[in-house]
Design an enzyme around this catalytic site. Sequence first.
Site, PDB file in Angstrom:
ATOM      1  CB  CYS A 145      11.559   5.978  13.502  1.00 29.34           C
ATOM      2  SG  CYS A 145      12.496   5.144  12.327  1.00 29.34           S
TER       3      CYS A 145
ATOM      4  N   GLY B 111       5.271   3.809  10.768  1.00 30.79           N
ATOM      5  CA  GLY B 111       4.538   5.074  10.648  1.00 30.79           C
ATOM      6  C   GLY B 111       3.982   5.430  11.982  1.00 30.79           C
ATOM      7  CB  SER B 112       1.590   7.986  13.121  1.00 34.07           C
ATOM      8  OG  SER B 112       0.246   7.324  12.714  1.00 34.07           O
TER       9      SER B 112
ATOM     10  CE  LYS C 252      -2.518   3.366   1.921  1.00 37.38           C
ATOM     11  NZ  LYS C 252      -1.817   4.634   2.024  1.00 37.38           N
TER      12      LYS C 252
ATOM     13  CD  GLU D 259       8.122   9.657  16.838  1.00 39.10           C
ATOM     14  OE1 GLU D 259       8.901   9.457  16.306  1.00 39.10           O
ATOM     15  OE2 GLU D 259       6.759   9.048  16.783  1.00 39.10           O
TER      16      GLU D 259
ATOM     17  N   GLY E 248      -1.992   5.474  13.669  1.00 41.18           N
ATOM     18  CA  GLY E 248      -2.207   4.750  12.406  1.00 41.18           C
ATOM     19  C   GLY E 248      -1.768   3.326  12.829  1.00 41.18           C
ATOM     20  N   GLY E 249      -0.873   3.021  13.136  1.00 32.95           N
ATOM     21  CA  GLY E 249      -0.300   1.755  13.349  1.00 32.95           C
ATOM     22  C   GLY E 249      -0.843   1.052  14.475  1.00 32.95           C
TER      23      GLY E 249
ATOM     24  CD  GLU F 258      10.138   1.733  12.855  1.00 34.87           C
ATOM     25  OE1 GLU F 258       9.989   2.562  13.809  1.00 34.87           O
ATOM     26  OE2 GLU F 258      10.715   1.797  11.894  1.00 34.87           O
TER      27      GLU F 258
HETATM   28  P1  NAP Z   1       0.719   7.313   9.218  1.00 35.27           P
HETATM   29  O1  NAP Z   1      -0.109   8.347   9.322  1.00 35.27           O
HETATM   30  O2  NAP Z   1       0.635   6.208  10.337  1.00 35.27           O
HETATM   31  O3  NAP Z   1       0.620   6.586   7.972  1.00 35.27           O
HETATM   32  C1  NAP Z   1       1.362   5.579   7.436  1.00 35.27           C
HETATM   33  C2  NAP Z   1       0.525   4.644   6.522  1.00 35.27           C
HETATM   34  O4  NAP Z   1      -0.696   3.785   7.207  1.00 35.27           O
HETATM   35  C3  NAP Z   1      -0.120   5.175   5.541  1.00 35.27           C
HETATM   36  O5  NAP Z   1      -0.083   4.396   4.373  1.00 35.27           O
HETATM   37  C4  NAP Z   1      -1.647   5.676   5.768  1.00 35.27           C
HETATM   38  O6  NAP Z   1      -2.478   5.861   4.699  1.00 35.27           O
HETATM   39  C5  NAP Z   1      -1.955   4.544   6.608  1.00 35.27           C
HETATM   40  N1  NAP Z   1      -2.963   4.684   7.634  1.00 35.27           N
HETATM   41  C6  NAP Z   1      -2.825   5.402   8.951  1.00 35.27           C
HETATM   42  N2  NAP Z   1      -3.798   5.440   9.681  1.00 35.27           N
HETATM   43  C7  NAP Z   1      -4.488   4.685   9.091  1.00 35.27           C
HETATM   44  C8  NAP Z   1      -5.945   4.082   9.471  1.00 35.27           C
HETATM   45  N3  NAP Z   1      -6.523   4.323  10.539  1.00 35.27           N
HETATM   46  N4  NAP Z   1      -6.639   3.369   8.472  1.00 35.27           N
HETATM   47  C9  NAP Z   1      -5.759   2.581   7.226  1.00 35.27           C
HETATM   48  N5  NAP Z   1      -4.627   3.177   7.108  1.00 35.27           N
HETATM   49  C10 NAP Z   1      -3.946   3.911   7.802  1.00 35.27           C
HETATM   50  O7  NAP Z   1       2.204   7.884   9.284  1.00 35.27           O
HETATM   51  P2  NAP Z   1       2.953   9.083   8.284  1.00 35.27           P
HETATM   52  O8  NAP Z   1       1.878   9.439   7.392  1.00 35.27           O
HETATM   53  O9  NAP Z   1       4.242   8.327   7.694  1.00 35.27           O
HETATM   54  O10 NAP Z   1       3.035  10.042   9.421  1.00 35.27           O
HETATM   55  C11 NAP Z   1       2.497  10.966  10.124  1.00 35.27           C
HETATM   56  C12 NAP Z   1       3.069  10.479  11.584  1.00 35.27           C
HETATM   57  O11 NAP Z   1       3.907   9.186  11.744  1.00 35.27           O
HETATM   58  C13 NAP Z   1       4.100  11.583  11.913  1.00 35.27           C
HETATM   59  O12 NAP Z   1       3.998  12.781  12.265  1.00 35.27           O
HETATM   60  C14 NAP Z   1       5.172  10.625  12.856  1.00 35.27           C
HETATM   61  O13 NAP Z   1       4.660  11.020  14.311  1.00 35.27           O
HETATM   62  C15 NAP Z   1       4.804   9.316  12.521  1.00 35.27           C
HETATM   63  N6  NAP Z   1       5.967   8.635  11.954  1.00 35.27           N
HETATM   64  C16 NAP Z   1       6.799   7.747  12.657  1.00 35.27           C
HETATM   65  C17 NAP Z   1       7.779   6.952  11.983  1.00 35.27           C
HETATM   66  C18 NAP Z   1       8.599   6.139  12.623  1.00 35.27           C
HETATM   67  O14 NAP Z   1       9.468   5.684  12.032  1.00 35.27           O
HETATM   68  N7  NAP Z   1       8.406   5.765  14.155  1.00 35.27           N
HETATM   69  C19 NAP Z   1       8.047   7.220  10.709  1.00 35.27           C
HETATM   70  C20 NAP Z   1       7.140   8.094   9.932  1.00 35.27           C
HETATM   71  C21 NAP Z   1       6.118   8.773  10.434  1.00 35.27           C
HETATM   72  P3  NAP Z   1      -2.643   7.243   3.883  1.00 35.27           P
HETATM   73  O15 NAP Z   1      -1.444   7.405   3.127  1.00 35.27           O
HETATM   74  O16 NAP Z   1      -3.990   6.999   3.551  1.00 35.27           O
HETATM   75  O17 NAP Z   1      -2.666   8.418   4.952  1.00 35.27           O
END
Ligand code: NAP
Length: 503
Positions: free
Chosen positions: A300, A239-240, A182, A388, A243-244, A263
Amino acid sequence: MSFTPHGKHLIAGEWVAGEAKFRSEPAHGAAHEFAVGTVEMVDRACAAAEDAFTAYSATTREERAALLEAIADEIEARADQITQIGTEETGLPEARLQGERGRTTGQLRLFAEHIRQGDYLDRRHDKALPDREPMPRPDLRLMQMPIGPVAVFGASNFPLAFSVAGGDTASALAAGCPVVVKGHSAHPGTSEIVAEAVHAAIARTGTPAGVFSLIQGGRRDVGQALVQHPLIKAVGFTGSLAGGRALFDLCAARDEPIPFFGELGSVNPMFILPQAASARGAEIAKGWAASLTMGAGQFCTNPGIAVIREDQAETLAGAAKDALAEIGAQVMLTDGIAEAYRSGTARVSGGEGVRDILSASCNAREAKPNLFMVSGKDWLGNHALSEEVFGPLGLIVTASGEDEMTRIAQSLEGQLTATLHLDEGDHDLARRLMPVLARKAGRVLANGFPTGVEVADAMVHGGPYPASTNFGATSVGTMAIRRFLRPVSFQNIPEALLPEDLK
Ligand code: NAP
């Protein structure tokens, strides 16, 4: 030649358009249209992955190694175009994208070499003991086998190394598992060109086309349908936390729950011990500032918290402030991430007892470093300060002494990394902290900075929740392959019927 995306999904070797479109939001350069993923496409990709599984899981290790190497070659053949679209979409500098490409191809080749060696199969053999009393022992042979189709979520902050052909995909393909990616909506064009590279490698090596699909984002129900699809057997995600956690809960609530290797977040605390602080506090501060602001702090492993004895904190704060003040505004990966950085900064600065050392404002999609200081007592009393903030934000936590430093370590949630800055005279305190930190973090390091994760056999990029959703796993390094394998024991199976790798 510049790269203009066509905006289609890749489903089992076919480029598929769709009626609904979303527009990319590049940091610079032209925006492009991309087909929005649908639940029907998820179903097609998963069915093709399952169809391909039987043949692909039975390929030899040499055949899979050749596929991984071909993907690396095809990525290199598109090097300049990948850098062009990648920098446009993410705002990351060219040099960073070039370095990340090298890491991505290096990872693919590392997994090729790893499976050739065969140790990952963990083969075991208990020979039959037909004369054993009171019961004979059967012949038992064990090896690790691929788990089935794997879903991979591309990460926003590593558009190459943790995305379409990143570590999750490389380790799943190495294991013998088809992959449905995805794509992250922050870099759909980069995802498309890397998918082209995978597509070309699959064609070149005669691999079944269903082994790889890319479905672009644009809608939340795509990711949700993917993790709930009955043919998907495991998920790799970076990711977040929010979301995770949402996707993890969906995996656990399935009729057949599956492992979700997420992660997630980490503040990566650094403990600056007294002898090191007095010998080279300013030098540590400079290194910290560089690590904190690398890639606009969107790592991260970004070291967001520095713990130091209160009588030594001002020197650290002054030197870190000077170094951070020299760093200008940096473009963030998306508007949403920049907004989250601003609200995270406001959350920290509004905390009880938090003192501004350096505060900065900047334009919509940009970030400037922020530095704050708080006492250990106030930090321990406010959980929000241990969460974080994704971006270049540093928080100095002052400890009244060794006991409070230890209490701070004990109160930490799960972390990807924990760092000790120490000299020889600090070893007694370090001995006290080490067992606490080893319990909290996937990687404990001394006299360095946690950004820059080596892709190697002995690397762990994971940790207790919320750093990751599975403390027994890593998403970086060769052990990452274990996530997509399961042990199968063969009892008294005739030699001719055993998998090739067990004969
Ligand atoms: P994200 O919002 O968690 O999105 C990551 C993926 O998951 C995307 O493909 C997103 O789809 C999908 N997703 C998220 N929530 C979902 C849900 N409720 N249902 C279905 N799919 C979902 O992370 P991000 O966009 O990379 O960054 C946002 C935040 O993530 C940052 O502000 C940061 O805090 C954190 N982050 C952490 C790390 C780490 O390594 N720890 C890395 C990157 C980001 P869409 O594309 O449709 O949004």
